[in-house]
Motif scaffolding. Structure first.
Motif, PDB file in Angstrom:
ATOM      1  N   ILE A  94      -8.330 -24.583 -85.418  1.00 17.51           N
ATOM      2  CA  ILE A  94      -7.106 -24.170 -86.156  1.00 17.51           C
ATOM      3  C   ILE A  94      -6.664 -23.010 -85.787  1.00 17.51           C
ATOM      4  O   ILE A  94      -5.370 -22.605 -85.468  1.00 17.51           O
ATOM      5  N   LEU A  95      -7.643 -22.095 -85.080  1.00 16.43           N
ATOM      6  CA  LEU A  95      -7.199 -20.774 -84.389  1.00 16.43           C
ATOM      7  C   LEU A  95      -6.353 -20.818 -83.142  1.00 16.43           C
ATOM      8  O   LEU A  95      -5.098 -20.426 -82.746  1.00 16.43           O
ATOM      9  N   PHE A  96      -6.845 -21.886 -82.091  1.00 15.22           N
ATOM     10  CA  PHE A  96      -6.054 -22.100 -81.340  1.00 15.22           C
ATOM     11  C   PHE A  96      -4.935 -22.534 -81.465  1.00 15.22           C
ATOM     12  O   PHE A  96      -3.842 -22.514 -80.554  1.00 15.22           O
ATOM     13  N   LYS A  97      -4.586 -23.629 -82.381  1.00 12.94           N
ATOM     14  CA  LYS A  97      -3.371 -24.476 -82.731  1.00 12.94           C
ATOM     15  C   LYS A  97      -2.228 -23.271 -83.440  1.00 12.94           C
ATOM     16  O   LYS A  97      -1.227 -22.857 -82.833  1.00 12.94           O
ATOM     17  N   ARG A  98      -2.787 -22.330 -84.353  1.00 16.12           N
ATOM     18  CA  ARG A  98      -2.050 -21.324 -85.090  1.00 16.12           C
ATOM     19  C   ARG A  98      -1.551 -20.313 -84.157  1.00 16.12           C
ATOM     20  O   ARG A  98      -0.428 -19.925 -84.259  1.00 16.12           O
ATOM     21  N   PHE A  99      -2.686 -19.953 -83.380  1.00 22.96           N
ATOM     22  CA  PHE A  99      -2.023 -18.610 -82.507  1.00 22.96           C
ATOM     23  C   PHE A  99      -1.295 -19.019 -81.170  1.00 22.96           C
ATOM     24  O   PHE A  99      -0.762 -18.096 -80.553  1.00 22.96           O
ATOM     25  N   ALA A 100      -1.766 -20.179 -80.527  1.00 20.28           N
ATOM     26  CA  ALA A 100      -1.406 -20.429 -79.037  1.00 20.28           C
ATOM     27  C   ALA A 100      -0.822 -21.757 -79.084  1.00 20.28           C
ATOM     28  O   ALA A 100      -0.383 -22.198 -77.925  1.00 20.28           O
ATOM     29  N   ASP A 101      -0.589 -22.574 -80.187  1.00 27.37           N
ATOM     30  CA  ASP A 101      -0.182 -23.813 -79.972  1.00 27.37           C
ATOM     31  C   ASP A 101      -0.871 -24.812 -79.191  1.00 27.37           C
ATOM     32  O   ASP A 101      -0.170 -25.555 -78.432  1.00 27.37           O
ATOM     33  N   ILE A 102      -2.313 -24.393 -79.287  1.00 27.10           N
ATOM     34  CA  ILE A 102      -2.957 -25.460 -78.177  1.00 27.10           C
ATOM     35  C   ILE A 102      -3.817 -26.372 -79.224  1.00 27.10           C
ATOM     36  O   ILE A 102      -4.419 -26.173 -80.083  1.00 27.10           O
ATOM     37  N   ASP A 103      -3.762 -27.663 -78.633  1.00 24.82           N
ATOM     38  CA  ASP A 103      -4.475 -28.856 -79.212  1.00 24.82           C
ATOM     39  C   ASP A 103      -5.813 -28.855 -79.082  1.00 24.82           C
ATOM     40  O   ASP A 103      -6.428 -28.520 -77.923  1.00 24.82           O
ATOM     41  N   VAL A 104      -6.929 -29.206 -79.955  1.00 30.85           N
ATOM     42  CA  VAL A 104      -8.384 -29.182 -79.776  1.00 30.85           C
ATOM     43  C   VAL A 104      -9.120 -30.453 -80.480  1.00 30.85           C
ATOM     44  O   VAL A 104      -8.691 -30.828 -81.529  1.00 30.85           O
ATOM     45  N   ASP A 310     -12.091  -6.019 -93.152  1.00 34.14           N
ATOM     46  CA  ASP A 310     -11.813  -5.085 -94.271  1.00 34.14           C
ATOM     47  C   ASP A 310     -11.835  -3.634 -93.665  1.00 34.14           C
ATOM     48  O   ASP A 310     -11.956  -2.727 -94.592  1.00 34.14           O
ATOM     49  N   TYR A 311     -12.304  -3.358 -92.411  1.00 30.43           N
ATOM     50  CA  TYR A 311     -12.230  -2.025 -91.915  1.00 30.43           C
ATOM     51  C   TYR A 311     -11.326  -1.795 -90.739  1.00 30.43           C
ATOM     52  O   TYR A 311     -10.935  -2.981 -90.134  1.00 30.43           O
ATOM     53  N   PRO A 312     -10.771  -0.709 -90.440  1.00 23.90           N
ATOM     54  CA  PRO A 312      -9.977  -0.454 -89.333  1.00 23.90           C
ATOM     55  C   PRO A 312     -10.642  -0.975 -87.844  1.00 23.90           C
ATOM     56  O   PRO A 312     -11.824  -1.121 -87.935  1.00 23.90           O
ATOM     57  N   ASN A 313     -10.004  -1.315 -87.085  1.00 26.57           N
ATOM     58  CA  ASN A 313     -10.433  -1.507 -85.432  1.00 26.57           C
ATOM     59  C   ASN A 313     -11.367  -2.709 -85.527  1.00 26.57           C
ATOM     60  O   ASN A 313     -12.477  -2.650 -85.206  1.00 26.57           O
ATOM     61  N   GLN A 314     -10.777  -3.858 -85.955  1.00 30.67           N
ATOM     62  CA  GLN A 314     -11.575  -5.037 -86.306  1.00 30.67           C
ATOM     63  C   GLN A 314     -11.593  -5.519 -84.548  1.00 30.67           C
ATOM     64  O   GLN A 314     -10.593  -5.747 -83.911  1.00 30.67           O
ATOM     65  N   VAL A 315     -12.816  -5.845 -84.026  1.00 31.14           N
ATOM     66  CA  VAL A 315     -12.920  -6.408 -82.812  1.00 31.14           C
ATOM     67  C   VAL A 315     -12.974  -7.998 -83.203  1.00 31.14           C
ATOM     68  O   VAL A 315     -14.057  -8.512 -83.584  1.00 31.14           O
ATOM     69  N   ASN A 316     -11.969  -8.702 -83.054  1.00 30.44           N
ATOM     70  CA  ASN A 316     -11.921 -10.135 -83.436  1.00 30.44           C
ATOM     71  C   ASN A 316     -11.548 -10.838 -82.188  1.00 30.44           C
ATOM     72  O   ASN A 316     -10.740 -10.763 -81.646  1.00 30.44           O
ATOM     73  N   ASN A 317     -12.474 -11.865 -81.842  1.00 32.90           N
ATOM     74  CA  ASN A 317     -12.231 -12.685 -80.791  1.00 32.90           C
ATOM     75  C   ASN A 317     -10.907 -13.438 -80.929  1.00 32.90           C
ATOM     76  O   ASN A 317     -10.424 -14.189 -79.951  1.00 32.90           O
ATOM     77  N   VAL A 318     -10.260 -13.527 -82.090  1.00 33.83           N
ATOM     78  CA  VAL A 318      -8.993 -14.485 -82.114  1.00 33.83           C
ATOM     79  C   VAL A 318      -7.746 -13.701 -81.341  1.00 33.83           C
ATOM     80  O   VAL A 318      -7.000 -14.288 -80.961  1.00 33.83           O
ATOM     81  N   LEU A 319      -8.047 -12.169 -81.044  1.00 31.91           N
ATOM     82  CA  LEU A 319      -7.386 -11.747 -80.126  1.00 31.91           C
ATOM     83  C   LEU A 319      -7.331 -12.224 -78.695  1.00 31.91           C
ATOM     84  O   LEU A 319      -6.599 -11.688 -77.687  1.00 31.91           O
ATOM     85  N   GLY A 320      -8.220 -13.064 -78.151  1.00 36.67           N
ATOM     86  CA  GLY A 320      -8.603 -13.196 -76.952  1.00 36.67           C
ATOM     87  C   GLY A 320      -8.467 -14.952 -76.672  1.00 36.67           C
ATOM     88  O   GLY A 320      -7.352 -15.130 -75.959  1.00 36.67           O
ATOM     89  N   PHE A 321      -9.183 -15.694 -77.128  1.00 36.68           N
ATOM     90  CA  PHE A 321      -9.600 -17.015 -76.478  1.00 36.68           C
ATOM     91  C   PHE A 321      -8.179 -17.882 -76.694  1.00 36.68           C
ATOM     92  O   PHE A 321      -7.848 -18.705 -75.643  1.00 36.68           O
ATOM     93  N   PRO A 322      -7.423 -17.802 -77.874  1.00 31.51           N
ATOM     94  CA  PRO A 322      -6.051 -18.607 -77.744  1.00 31.51           C
ATOM     95  C   PRO A 322      -5.101 -18.278 -76.646  1.00 31.51           C
ATOM     96  O   PRO A 322      -4.460 -19.210 -76.256  1.00 31.51           O
ATOM     97  N   PHE A 323      -5.090 -17.155 -76.502  1.00 29.71           N
ATOM     98  CA  PHE A 323      -3.937 -16.438 -75.498  1.00 29.71           C
ATOM     99  C   PHE A 323      -4.252 -16.805 -74.054  1.00 29.71           C
ATOM    100  O   PHE A 323      -3.796 -16.897 -73.192  1.00 29.71           O
ATOM    101  N   ILE A 324      -5.570 -16.512 -73.826  1.00 27.65           N
ATOM    102  CA  ILE A 324      -6.448 -16.657 -72.547  1.00 27.65           C
ATOM    103  C   ILE A 324      -6.376 -17.948 -72.183  1.00 27.65           C
ATOM    104  O   ILE A 324      -5.755 -18.175 -70.793  1.00 27.65           O
ATOM    105  N   PHE A 325      -6.659 -18.897 -73.095  1.00 19.39           N
ATOM    106  CA  PHE A 325      -6.631 -20.430 -72.412  1.00 19.39           C
ATOM    107  C   PHE A 325      -4.862 -20.778 -72.192  1.00 19.39           C
ATOM    108  O   PHE A 325      -4.494 -21.647 -71.595  1.00 19.39           O
ATOM    109  N   ARG A 326      -4.171 -20.119 -73.309  1.00 17.52           N
ATOM    110  CA  ARG A 326      -2.638 -20.486 -73.145  1.00 17.52           C
ATOM    111  C   ARG A 326      -2.082 -20.069 -71.677  1.00 17.52           C
ATOM    112  O   ARG A 326      -1.677 -20.922 -71.108  1.00 17.52           O
TER     113      ARG A 326
END
Length: 525
Positions: A94-104, A310-326
């Motif tokens: 879902i995250l791949f598709k939602r953030f970078a339009d990549i099929d999985v 729910d805290y500031p400065n979230q280290v979230n992998n979704v900032l990386g893998f969809p766009f890296i693969f894109r």
């Protein structure tokens, strides 16, 4: 309990699970069927047999990623097995598709033999444009990824390792800038010795941290030279020549504390013992090594990031893998190398230092985000992440010679990426391009308004128009300083303009029958 019940209902309501396959071509008539399958499908088959690269032209291979797991390290839950890990792999899709339009396609392998996982991925290479390894325990995950990278000609990326490392490294760059410390001088402690900890340590060293200034700890304490208990070749890489034996000893005087371990691993006493302006990334999920509340209760000069939304400065992998693969898929990269990872780090760090648009603030309940101690990394729903990270990855792939299909016009590529974010974005880009071809002057009343100043900044940076701000010159400049915006545009102050009297007379002429006096016209202007 309500949240857990909601999750089960989310996954079970309607069509079960979270993903489906949708046709990209019509299949409504006999003619459509003859093209989609026999006999018409024979033609692309023959074309691919003659030229294997045509698979990217006639099939979905170029936009298709396999999320491969054996479920031995599912989130923070441990070894749940392949089947129980499937909801996570579908979620990744879902995250791949939602953030970078990549099929999985998610591939759950019921084996703990790393060689069987390697063989399965190798056999699947004709199907996919890339492989995302997920939730495979260490140290097997290192061996699997290393082997696949050596033997396959498509990108292979273990997100649990490199995703966390990339996001946390970007945050580290910005945190160090805020506290005015050089990365070459800091002393860093990494608590945890699994996949993500190993990669975080390697990437920090690649960014400039001196290996002698890094100490890694695991459940048995400091990993030091000569230790034999609980060691493996991957831990041995970070064995330090040090007298420290415990995490508490290592944390004293440290500038940075990376947590990739377990809830409560960092104590208030450790936080108190660190150097001035300490940086703590407590990234254990779902509960961090120490909460921001507990860290700030000890000292106010700490910069802290966690893995939680729910805290500031979230280290979230979704900032990386969809766009890296894109970016990797779009240049048909043969791998994701260290230079590409560093490019992603720098792109994310730079984006966090830019002005955050209103659209992002609205997505987070109209919160204001400004680069500082509580905003050192972009937000996952910031649409600009795609436009910054994917091109950075593509450029790095081209510069390092691993791109089989280089992008000739990067500006057009970025426009294409923007068009994938929705029709409205595509239409807006067309309007912007037309405006940029012949920029017009636009006068903005209320020139000291924050939104007006930010809009003017965007117009100038994009080359869309030539803004003129109308208002009190001193107030406008003061507001710019408050917003940390350096904007060189004309400012028309009615109190100083020679045209004020002329315009006042004209306004009086137009509105005198409505009872407007000349003095009121002058006051309005």
């Amino acid at each position: 309990m309500a949240k857990f019940k909601d999750s089960l209902e989310y996954h079970s309501s309607g069509r079960k699970g979270k993903i489906e396959v949708i046709s990209t071509k019509p299949c409504q008539t006999a003619a459509d069927l003859s093209l989609a399958y026999s006999p018409g499908v024979a033609e692309p088959c023959l074309a691919i047999q003659k030229n294997p690269e045509d698979a990217y032209k006639y099939t979905a291979k170029g936009n298709l990623v396999a999320v491969v797991s054996n479920g031995t390290a599912v989130l923070g839950l441990g070894n749940l097995g392949a089947l129980a890990g499937k909801p996570v792999m579908e979620g990744k899709g879902i995250l791949f598709k939602r953030f970078a339009d990549i099929d999985v396609f998610d591939i759950e392998l019921d084996t703990e033999d790393p060689d069987e996982i390697i063989k399965a991925c190798q056999l699947l290479e004709p199907t996919f444009g890339g492989i995302n390894l997920e939730d495979i325990k260490a140290p097997e995950c290192f061996y699997i990824e290393e082997t696949l990278k050596k033997t396959m000609k498509i990108p292979v990326f273990h997100d649990d390792q490199h995703g966390t490392a990339i996001i946390s490294s970007a945050a580290l760059i910005n945190a160090l800038m805020l506290v005015d410390k050089n990365i070459e001088d800091i002393r860093i402690v990494v608590n945890g010795a699994g996949a993500s900890a190993n990669s975080c340590a390697k990437l920090a060293i690649a960014l400039g941290v001196k290996p002698n200034n890094m100490i890694m700890c695991d459940t048995k304490g400091v990993i030091y030279k000569g230790r034999t208990e609980g060691m493996n070749p991957y831990k041995e890489l970070f064995a330090a020549d040090t007298r420290f034996r415990t995490l508490e000893e290592a944390a004293a005087g440290a500038d940075v504390l990376f947590g990739l371990s377990a809830k409560g691993a960092f104590t208030p006493a450790m936080v108190a013992s660190m150097a001035p302006n300490p940086i703590i990334f407590a990234m254990a999920n779902p509960d961090p090594e120490i909460t921001p509340e507990d860290a700030h209760a000890v000292r106010q000069d700490v910069i802290i990031a966690t893995g939680r939304s729910d805290y500031p400065n979230q280290v979230n992998n979704v900032l990386g893998f969809p766009f890296i693969f894109r970016g990797a898929l779009d240049v048909r990269a043969t791998c994701i190398n260290e230079e590409m990872k560093l490019a992603a780090v720098k792109a994310l760090a730079e984006l966090a230092r830019e002005e955050c648009p209103d659209s992002v603030c609205k997505a987070y309940g109209n919160q204001k985000f400004t680069y500082g101690r509580n905003y050192i990394i972009p937000k996952p729903f910031d649409p600009r992440v795609l436009l910054h990270v994917a091109p950075a990855i593509a450029r790095a792939a081209m510069e390092t010679g691993v791109a089989r299909q280089p992008i000739e016009d990067m500006a057009k590529y970025i426009e294409h990426l923007e068009s994938t974010q929705g029709k409205s974005k595509e239409i807006m880009r067309m309007i912007i391009n037309k405006a940029k071809s012949d920029p017009k002057s636009i006068a903005f009343p209320e020139g000291d308004n924050e939104k007006i100043i930010r809009a003017a900044k965007e117009l100038v940076e994009e080359g869309i128009a030539k803004p003129i701000l109308i208002g009190d010159h001193k107030k406008i400049k003061q507001k710019m300083a408050e917003l940390n915006i350096d904007l060189d545009v004309p400012i028309m102050d009615p109190a100083e303009s020679e045209l004020t009297e002329v315009y006042a007379a004209e306004l009086y002429k137009l509105r005198q029958r409505k009872g407007l006096t000349l003095s009121e016209s002058q006051r309005i202007l």
